[in-house]
Design an enzyme around this catalytic site. Structure first.
Site, PDB file in Angstrom:
ATOM      1  N   GLU A   1     -11.803  -1.141   6.605  1.00 12.55           N
ATOM      2  CA  GLU A   1     -10.674  -0.916   5.632  1.00 12.55           C
ATOM      3  C   GLU A   1      -9.397  -1.296   6.142  1.00 12.55           C
ATOM      4  O   GLU A   1      -8.815  -0.842   7.099  1.00 12.55           O
ATOM      5  CB  GLU A   1     -10.859   0.364   5.224  1.00 12.55           C
ATOM      6  CG  GLU A   1     -10.027   0.963   4.092  1.00 12.55           C
ATOM      7  CD  GLU A   1     -10.005   2.298   3.879  1.00 12.55           C
ATOM      8  OE1 GLU A   1      -9.210   2.876   3.035  1.00 12.55           O
ATOM      9  OE2 GLU A   1     -11.126   2.977   4.158  1.00 12.55           O
TER      10      GLU A   1
ATOM     11  N   ASP B   1      -1.266   9.113   0.472  1.00 14.89           N
ATOM     12  CA  ASP B   1      -1.218   9.182   1.846  1.00 14.89           C
ATOM     13  C   ASP B   1      -0.522  10.268   2.415  1.00 14.89           C
ATOM     14  O   ASP B   1       0.488  10.439   2.246  1.00 14.89           O
ATOM     15  CB  ASP B   1      -0.796   7.777   2.346  1.00 14.89           C
ATOM     16  CG  ASP B   1      -1.618   6.638   2.103  1.00 14.89           C
ATOM     17  OD1 ASP B   1      -2.868   6.612   1.432  1.00 14.89           O
ATOM     18  OD2 ASP B   1      -1.116   5.465   1.920  1.00 14.89           O
TER      19      ASP B   1
END
Length: 272
Positions: A49, A60
């Site tokens: 990824e 995030d």
């Protein structure tokens, strides 16, 4: 059959789950990120990824945010990220690559052009955090036309009656967000995962990857045993950060440290 489907089918035949390590494009610089990317399959990565650096990454945590900032400082662009994948494909035609990020840069790039260029570079799937199924028409037709899997996020808070809608629009695999909140801040318990994953499996035959909060080899092994794959991001970025110099630049220890972490995670996943 896509590379993602082929890889999960092969692992199922082996009777084991997958390791999906994460790296941020251009973090801390393009050459170092490329060295890590090229070394990940040999260290045990089953799929990879890659984060697409963005200035406002809402899902995030601090670790991934800082990695994105380092990547942007090093000159990361969407075209540059696709260029990394294209370079990786010169030596590796088999390891599936998934891009994870946000819709704004893709919209600025141009959705049709992005999907064409991503497929040409060798990208296999997309995780676009801020595009829910209700807005999938913004990208799904172009992604599908170019053979790109659209991987959806399912969270502990996803309601039972919403799961069919989310999962019916998912291809490749399902990304189960193991915790509520942002990445890298805490970890889910084995009991929580053991209770949650069967709830998702009732609605899909796709593999289920568990991420957000998987940090240690032991946790990765458990995640790959309970689900079908473990996604590890913040722990690898923290390990890399510890090797950077005072100005945030790579040192001779950077690439070996990250790849050694991947090897330990892979060993645990294979045992799990």
């Amino acid at each position: 059959m896509s590379r993602i489907a082929q890889r999960f089918a092969a692992l199922k035949a082996e009777g084991r789950g997958a390791l999906i390590p994460f790296l941020e494009a251009f973090d801390p610089d393009r050459d170092t990120a490329m060295a890590i990317l090229r070394g990940m399959p040999g260290a045990g990565a089953d799929l990879i990824e890659i984060g697409m650096p963005f200035t406002d990454p809402m899902a995030d945590g601090p670790t991934v945010q800082k990695a994105g900032q380092r990547g942007l400082k090093a000159g990361a662009t969407l075209a540059g990220t696709l260029g990394m994948v294209a370079d990786f494909r010169q030596d590796d035609a088999e390891t599936p690559v998934i891009l994870m990020g946000y819709f704004n840069p893709i919209l600025s790039y141009g959705v049709p052009r992005f999907c064409v260029d991503a497929a040409a570079a060798g990208v296999d799937g997309l995780i676009i955090v801020d595009v829910p199924p209700e807005e999938a028409d913004e990208i799904a037709p172009d992604a599908t036309a170019n053979g790109l899997d659209l991987i959806r996020l399912v969270a502990p808070t996803t309601a039972e009656d919403r799961l069919p809608k989310v999962l019916s629009a998912t291809t490749g695999f399902v990304y189960y967000v193991a915790i509520t909140g942002i990445t890298g801040t805490r970890s889910a318990s084995t009991d929580d995962l053991a209770a949650a994953i069967p709830r998702v499996r009732k609605h899909t035959d796709l593999p289920i990857a568990i991420g957000f909060g998987v940090r240690t080899p032991e946790q990765a092994g458990e995640a790959a045993r309970i689900g079908d794959a473990a996604v590890v991001a913040s722990a690898l970025l923290d390990g890399m950060l510890a090797t950077l110099d005072a100005e945030g630049r790579a040192t001779p220890a950077t690439v070996p440290t990250v790849l050694d972490q991947v090897r330990k995670l892979a060993e645990a996943v294979r045992k799990g």
